[in-house]
Design a protein around this motif. Structure first.
Motif, PDB file in Angstrom:
ATOM      1  N   GLY A  86       0.782  -1.224   0.000  1.00  0.00           N
ATOM      2  CA  GLY A  86       0.000   0.000   0.000  1.00  0.00           C
ATOM      3  C   GLY A  86       0.816   1.277   0.000  1.00  0.00           C
ATOM      4  N   HIS A  87       2.146   1.165   0.047  1.00  0.00           N
ATOM      5  CA  HIS A  87       2.994   2.355   0.011  1.00  0.00           C
ATOM      6  C   HIS A  87       2.935   3.008  -1.365  1.00  0.00           C
ATOM      7  N   TYR A  88       2.899   4.341  -1.387  1.00  0.00           N
ATOM      8  CA  TYR A  88       2.950   5.093  -2.630  1.00  0.00           C
ATOM      9  C   TYR A  88       4.398   5.207  -3.080  1.00  0.00           C
ATOM     10  N   CYS A  89       4.682   4.797  -4.287  1.00  0.00           N
ATOM     11  CA  CYS A  89       6.028   4.833  -4.852  1.00  0.00           C
ATOM     12  C   CYS A  89       6.032   5.800  -6.024  1.00  0.00           C
ATOM     13  N   GLN A  90       7.053   6.631  -6.084  1.00  0.00           N
ATOM     14  CA  GLN A  90       7.099   7.680  -7.096  1.00  0.00           C
ATOM     15  C   GLN A  90       7.736   7.250  -8.406  1.00  0.00           C
ATOM     16  N   SER A  91       8.282   6.065  -8.474  1.00  0.00           N
ATOM     17  CA  SER A  91       8.872   5.583  -9.720  1.00  0.00           C
ATOM     18  C   SER A  91       8.791   4.061  -9.745  1.00  0.00           C
ATOM     19  N   SER A  92       9.018   3.509 -10.924  1.00  0.00           N
ATOM     20  CA  SER A  92       9.002   2.048 -11.039  1.00  0.00           C
ATOM     21  C   SER A  92      10.157   1.432 -10.244  1.00  0.00           C
ATOM     22  N   GLY A  93      11.289   2.142 -10.131  1.00  0.00           N
ATOM     23  CA  GLY A  93      12.406   1.648  -9.321  1.00  0.00           C
ATOM     24  C   GLY A  93      12.056   1.592  -7.849  1.00  0.00           C
ATOM     25  N   GLU A  94      11.434   2.653  -7.335  1.00  0.00           N
ATOM     26  CA  GLU A  94      10.978   2.649  -5.934  1.00  0.00           C
ATOM     27  C   GLU A  94       9.991   1.519  -5.712  1.00  0.00           C
ATOM     28  N   LEU A  95       9.089   1.318  -6.666  1.00  0.00           N
ATOM     29  CA  LEU A  95       8.093   0.261  -6.546  1.00  0.00           C
ATOM     30  C   LEU A  95       8.758  -1.104  -6.446  1.00  0.00           C
ATOM     31  N   GLU A  96       9.741  -1.341  -7.281  1.00  0.00           N
ATOM     32  CA  GLU A  96      10.435  -2.623  -7.250  1.00  0.00           C
ATOM     33  C   GLU A  96      11.144  -2.845  -5.915  1.00  0.00           C
ATOM     34  N   ILE A  97      11.785  -1.805  -5.397  1.00  0.00           N
ATOM     35  CA  ILE A  97      12.475  -1.905  -4.110  1.00  0.00           C
ATOM     36  C   ILE A  97      11.466  -2.117  -2.989  1.00  0.00           C
ATOM     37  N   CYS A  98      10.397  -1.345  -2.982  1.00  0.00           N
ATOM     38  CA  CYS A  98       9.362  -1.465  -1.948  1.00  0.00           C
ATOM     39  C   CYS A  98       8.781  -2.879  -1.925  1.00  0.00           C
ATOM     40  N   ASN A  99       8.426  -3.408  -3.091  1.00  0.00           N
ATOM     41  CA  ASN A  99       7.856  -4.754  -3.154  1.00  0.00           C
ATOM     42  C   ASN A  99       8.872  -5.810  -2.730  1.00  0.00           C
ATOM     43  N   TYR A 100      10.113  -5.627  -3.101  1.00  0.00           N
ATOM     44  CA  TYR A 100      11.164  -6.550  -2.671  1.00  0.00           C
ATOM     45  C   TYR A 100      11.243  -6.583  -1.140  1.00  0.00           C
ATOM     46  N   LEU A 101      11.314  -5.410  -0.523  1.00  0.00           N
ATOM     47  CA  LEU A 101      11.421  -5.338   0.936  1.00  0.00           C
ATOM     48  C   LEU A 101      10.197  -5.952   1.608  1.00  0.00           C
ATOM     49  N   THR A 102       9.021  -5.657   1.080  1.00  0.00           N
ATOM     50  CA  THR A 102       7.787  -6.228   1.630  1.00  0.00           C
ATOM     51  C   THR A 102       7.808  -7.742   1.521  1.00  0.00           C
ATOM     52  N   ASN A 103       8.162  -8.259   0.359  1.00  0.00           N
ATOM     53  CA  ASN A 103       8.189  -9.709   0.145  1.00  0.00           C
ATOM     54  C   ASN A 103       9.209 -10.414   1.025  1.00  0.00           C
ATOM     55  N   ARG A 104      10.264  -9.712   1.414  1.00  0.00           N
ATOM     56  CA  ARG A 104      11.291 -10.276   2.289  1.00  0.00           C
ATOM     57  C   ARG A 104      10.998 -10.030   3.766  1.00  0.00           C
ATOM     58  N   GLY A 105       9.908  -9.336   4.058  1.00  0.00           N
ATOM     59  CA  GLY A 105       9.554  -9.075   5.450  1.00  0.00           C
ATOM     60  C   GLY A 105      10.430  -8.030   6.116  1.00  0.00           C
ATOM     61  N   ILE A 106      11.027  -7.146   5.317  1.00  0.00           N
ATOM     62  CA  ILE A 106      11.902  -6.096   5.850  1.00  0.00           C
ATOM     63  C   ILE A 106      11.064  -4.846   6.079  1.00  0.00           C
ATOM     64  N   ASP A 107      10.950  -4.440   7.336  1.00  0.00           N
ATOM     65  CA  ASP A 107      10.170  -3.263   7.696  1.00  0.00           C
ATOM     66  C   ASP A 107      10.804  -2.016   7.081  1.00  0.00           C
ATOM     67  N   HIS A 108       9.990  -1.194   6.451  1.00  0.00           N
ATOM     68  CA  HIS A 108      10.492   0.005   5.784  1.00  0.00           C
ATOM     69  C   HIS A 108       9.404   1.066   5.734  1.00  0.00           C
ATOM     70  N   SER A 109       9.827   2.287   5.488  1.00  0.00           N
ATOM     71  CA  SER A 109       8.884   3.382   5.288  1.00  0.00           C
ATOM     72  C   SER A 109       9.299   4.134   4.030  1.00  0.00           C
ATOM     73  N   MET A 110       8.396   4.965   3.543  1.00  0.00           N
ATOM     74  CA  MET A 110       8.636   5.678   2.295  1.00  0.00           C
ATOM     75  C   MET A 110       8.874   7.162   2.541  1.00  0.00           C
ATOM     76  N   HIS A 111       9.743   7.724   1.737  1.00  0.00           N
ATOM     77  CA  HIS A 111      10.008   9.158   1.654  1.00  0.00           C
ATOM     78  C   HIS A 111      10.298   9.810   3.005  1.00  0.00           C
ATOM     79  N   PRO A 112      11.259   9.239   3.742  1.00  0.00           N
ATOM     80  CA  PRO A 112      11.611   9.791   5.053  1.00  0.00           C
ATOM     81  C   PRO A 112      12.413  11.079   4.919  1.00  0.00           C
TER      82      PRO A 112
END
Length: 135
Positions: free
Chosen positions: A25-51
């Motif tokens: 459900g995180h908003y990603c500003q580019s396809s690269g951010e989206l790929e990284i966000c989904n990777y982290l989510t799929n690996r169970g790595i807690d992260h936040s966006m645009h800190p």
């Protein structure tokens, strides 16, 4: 070109007006951010966006009040650098230099790195997962 680098990047570089929502459900500003966000989510790595960088430094370090990273894991800022023109590179380099000067760990990700995010984020992977970098 638009009136700013951000506008130019938005219009010319894979950014979309609708944005991209990660699988978490995180908003990603580019396809690269989206790929990284989904990777982290799929690996169970807690992260936040645009800190904000300022959230990781002492209150008296007002020089970084406006800088934002693409993602945050623990006390590290992830910057995805997907564009390739001189002014973008200059501004990105200055941002990374400032962050590192203030003691922030900056993890730089380039388009070529998207092929092997296990290597980029190996220190955040748990020992329970397949990870060739943990012995």
């Amino acid at each position: 070109l638009g009136s700013s680098i951000e506008e130019w990047a938005f219009n010319k570089s894979g950014f979309t007006t609708a944005g991209n929502l990660g699988s978490d459900g995180h908003y990603c500003q580019s396809s690269g951010e989206l790929e990284i966000c989904n990777y982290l989510t799929n690996r169970g790595i807690d992260h936040s966006m645009h800190p904000y960088y300022r959230d990781l430094v002492a209150a008296d370090k007002v020089l970084v009040w406006r800088y934002r990273g693409d993602l945050r894991i623990e006390d590290s800022i992830i910057e995805f650098f997907g564009l390739n023109f001189a002014e973008y590179k200059r501004r990105s380099g200055a941002k990374v230099t400032m962050g590192r000067h203030l003691g922030i760990e900056i993890i730089e990700v380039r388009p070529k790195d998207l092929k092997n995010l296990d290597l980029v984020f190996h220190k955040f992977l748990s020992k329970g997962e397949e990870n060739p970098f943990l012995f």
